[in-house]
Design a protein around this motif. Structure first.
Motif, short mmCIF file in Angstrom:
data_model
loop_
_atom_site.label_atom_id
_atom_site.label_comp_id
_atom_site.label_asym_id
_atom_site.label_seq_id
_atom_site.Cartn_x
_atom_site.Cartn_y
_atom_site.Cartn_z
N ALA A 380 0.79 -1.56 -0.07
CA ALA A 380 0.07 -0.27 0.08
C ALA A 380 1.19 0.96 0.19
O ALA A 380 0.57 2.22 -0.73
CB ALA A 380 -1.30 -0.10 1.30
N ALA A 381 2.07 1.40 0.61
CA ALA A 381 2.56 2.16 0.60
C ALA A 381 2.95 2.11 -0.18
O ALA A 381 3.89 3.84 -0.97
CB ALA A 381 4.01 2.47 2.26
N ALA A 382 3.36 1.34 -0.92
CA ALA A 382 4.72 1.90 -2.28
C ALA A 382 3.65 2.40 -3.60
O ALA A 382 3.97 3.41 -4.64
CB ALA A 382 4.54 -0.15 -3.44
N VAL A 383 1.95 2.04 -3.68
CA VAL A 383 1.33 1.88 -4.56
C VAL A 383 0.98 4.09 -4.04
O VAL A 383 0.89 4.58 -5.16
CB VAL A 383 -0.44 1.54 -4.53
CG1 VAL A 383 -1.29 2.47 -4.76
CG2 VAL A 383 -0.05 0.07 -4.97
N ASP A 384 1.01 4.46 -2.94
CA ASP A 384 0.16 5.82 -2.01
C ASP A 384 1.83 6.56 -3.06
O ASP A 384 1.93 7.76 -3.34
CB ASP A 384 -0.08 6.44 -0.55
CG ASP A 384 -0.79 5.25 -0.16
OD1 ASP A 384 -1.50 4.79 -1.16
OD2 ASP A 384 -0.96 4.73 0.39
N ALA A 385 3.19 5.64 -3.29
CA ALA A 385 4.76 6.87 -3.27
C ALA A 385 4.00 7.16 -4.63
O ALA A 385 5.14 7.72 -5.24
CB ALA A 385 5.70 5.73 -3.38
N GLN A 386 3.58 6.29 -5.40
CA GLN A 386 3.58 6.41 -7.03
C GLN A 386 2.49 8.19 -7.61
O GLN A 386 2.13 8.16 -6.69
CB GLN A 386 2.51 5.39 -7.65
CG GLN A 386 3.41 4.17 -7.61
CD GLN A 386 2.72 2.96 -8.48
OE1 GLN A 386 1.81 3.34 -8.29
NE2 GLN A 386 3.40 1.88 -8.38
N THR A 394 -7.74 4.22 -3.61
CA THR A 394 -7.75 4.02 -2.54
C THR A 394 -6.83 2.71 -2.13
O THR A 394 -6.85 1.42 -3.15
CB THR A 394 -9.52 3.91 -3.47
OG1 THR A 394 -9.41 5.53 -2.97
CG2 THR A 394 -9.92 3.12 -1.04
N THR A 395 -6.56 2.79 -1.09
CA THR A 395 -6.13 1.08 -1.08
C THR A 395 -6.39 0.36 0.53
O THR A 395 -7.29 1.70 1.41
CB THR A 395 -4.52 1.74 -0.48
OG1 THR A 395 -4.34 2.47 0.47
CG2 THR A 395 -3.94 1.63 -1.75
N THR A 396 -6.75 -0.19 1.08
CA THR A 396 -7.83 -0.93 1.67
C THR A 396 -6.52 -2.46 2.23
O THR A 396 -6.38 -2.85 1.93
CB THR A 396 -8.81 -1.30 1.67
OG1 THR A 396 -9.93 -0.06 1.45
CG2 THR A 396 -9.42 -2.09 2.92
N THR A 397 -6.45 -2.41 3.60
CA THR A 397 -5.67 -3.72 3.82
C THR A 397 -6.79 -4.99 5.22
O THR A 397 -6.79 -3.96 6.02
CB THR A 397 -4.07 -3.72 5.05
OG1 THR A 397 -4.38 -2.49 5.63
CG2 THR A 397 -3.65 -3.00 3.49
N LYS A 398 -6.59 -5.83 5.00
CA LYS A 398 -7.03 -6.05 5.76
C LYS A 398 -6.82 -8.44 5.83
O LYS A 398 -6.86 -8.45 4.74
CB LYS A 398 -9.02 -5.88 5.79
CG LYS A 398 -9.77 -6.26 6.90
CD LYS A 398 -11.20 -6.17 6.69
CE LYS A 398 -12.32 -6.85 8.11
NZ LYS A 398 -13.93 -6.43 7.99
N ASN A 399 -6.80 -8.42 7.33
CA ASN A 399 -6.82 -10.11 7.92
C ASN A 399 -5.41 -10.41 6.53
O ASN A 399 -6.10 -10.68 5.22
CB ASN A 399 -8.03 -10.48 7.44
CG ASN A 399 -8.67 -9.69 8.07
OD1 ASN A 399 -8.76 -10.31 9.37
ND2 ASN A 399 -10.22 -10.33 7.39
#
Length: 413
Positions: A380-386, A394-399
């Motif tokens: 998610a951090a790599a995507v946000d850094a693009q 929009t990014t979401t992390t779960k389980n």
């Protein structure tokens, strides 16, 4: 709406969860396309033809107005006390002047003239010429004393210059027939005068029909000039697009020097361990970027899906089971926008461990590309850094799952 899906391999990812709603205020207007589409075929040619024909109409109208003011008006004044019922000539003169003003207004404002209006004005020209010639004796028709015959023909030509030659000839024939009927009603003069009248009519109509034939040639010349201008416009547009695409590719190849070259250098000199999961993930991401770059030059009907499949292929080579779902009709997407949509999805696919699900949803308002994968949260951090300026992410992390959605809005919400 269409729905295409690839067959999932064993252990495929579960169904995609409901999309996370966009945070308030996150919508942005789509950036302008740096590669504007060329004008529709035929538009340039039509514009060239319109300018040339309109210029010819103005020239014919100028001839008619000049003739009416410098030749017809003095003759009208000279006929005041010669034949009686002078008011009919005055009314005919005023009607012809009104027709000329109407034509000039339409041409100067570039407003098309409808067929009913055109034939109405032609009828007024014929009627005005007949009305003005009522007091003229039969033996003086079609000569200098009958000033209205020739001027009406010039205005008819200015009106019908865009039509076919047969239409112009038919209206001229009606104009001549009205004069013949008038001669028969007033009494046919002797043979010498009749022949002279016929010679004058042939001379007047011959000159005006010659101008009409030149207009036919002008139509063909305008068509050829329009097609040449259209070809030149297409060539210039293609060159501009090719140049812009080349600059974009060079810039992206240059950016690879900051990411791909250090990775390859580290592997070549042993500074990086190929068995390290982080190194393998970096290699997969760089491979996906290069595959996408190569896929952009392919001539396919659906470039967005083609470039996304390049990233899916890289993930599958890493042993990841990928399921793809596509909904919506194919729509044109500018190359810079495709780049951002696919790069976001490819980054998540390259980070997936075992399963991933990619979804492409195309609606009139937006195009959405989302990926659900069992990727680490660091993705998610790599995507946000693009870097991106045309799409929203929009990014979401779960389980242990990472869900990323990139959206290009074609219409403001």
């Amino acid at each position: 709406m269409t729905d295409h899906a690839t067959t999932a391999r064993p252990g495929a990812a579960p169904a995609l969860p409901a999309p996370v709603p966009d945070p308030p205020g996150s919508a942005t207007a789509p950036a302008p396309d740096p590669h504007p589409a060329p004008a529709p075929p035929g538009q340039t040619a039509e514009q060239v033809r319109d300018r040339l024909v309109r210029g010819a109409q103005l020239a014919v109208l100028l001839v008619g107005v000049t003739t009416q003011l410098t030749s017809c008006l003095p003759q009208l004044l000279a006929n005041r006390d010669r034949f009686g019922a002078w008011w009919t000539e005055v009314v005919g003169f005023v009607v012809l002047a009104g027709v000329a003003a109407t034509i000039a207004t339409r041409l100067l404002r570039s407003r098309p003239m409808s067929r009913p209006l055109a034939f109405t004005l032609c009828g007024l020209c014929v009627a005005a010429a007949a009305l003005a010639s009522i007091p003229i004796p039969a033996r003086l028709l079609l000569v200098a004393d009958d000033w209205s015959f020739g001027i009406a023909g010039w205005y008819i030509l200015a009106i019908l210059l865009r039509t076919r030659m047969r239409t112009i000839a038919a209206v001229f024939a009606i104009h001549a027939l009205v004069t013949v009927v008038e001669v028969l009603l007033k009494g046919v003069p002797d043979r010498y005068v009749t022949v002279q009248m016929g010679m004058v009519a042939v001379s007047v109509f011959g000159l005006e029909l010659a101008v009409a034939l030149l207009a036919v040639v002008l139509h063909r010349t305008a068509a050829d000039a329009g097609e040449a201008a259209e070809r030149e416009e297409r060539t210039r547009t293609a060159e501009e697009i090719a140049e812009a695409t080349h600059r974009d590719h060079r810039a992206r190849y240059t950016r690879l020097l900051d990411t791909t070259v250090p990775l390859l250098t580290g592997l070549a000199y042993g500074a990086l361990d190929p068995s390290d999961e982080t190194v393998r993930r970096r290699a997969a991401v760089e491979t996906a970027r290069m595959r996408q770059l190569f896929a952009e030059t392919d001539d396919v009907s659906d470039p967005l899906l083609h470039e996304l499949r390049a990233g899916i292929d890289v993930a599958e080579r890493q042993g990841v089971s990928v399921q793809l779902a596509v909904r919506g009709e194919i729509r044109p997407v500018p190359q810079p926008v495709r780049q951002e949509l696919v790069e976001t999805a490819a980054a998540v696919l390259a980070s997936a461990r075992t399963t991933a699900r990619a979804t492409v949803v195309r609606t009139p308002a937006a195009i959405r590309v989302s990926v659900l994968a069992d990727a680490p949260a660091e993705g998610a951090a790599a995507v946000d850094a693009q870097r991106r300026s045309r799409t929203e992410t929009t990014t979401t992390t779960k389980n242990g799952k990472l869900w990323v959605e990139a959206v290009w809005r074609t219409k403001s919400p």
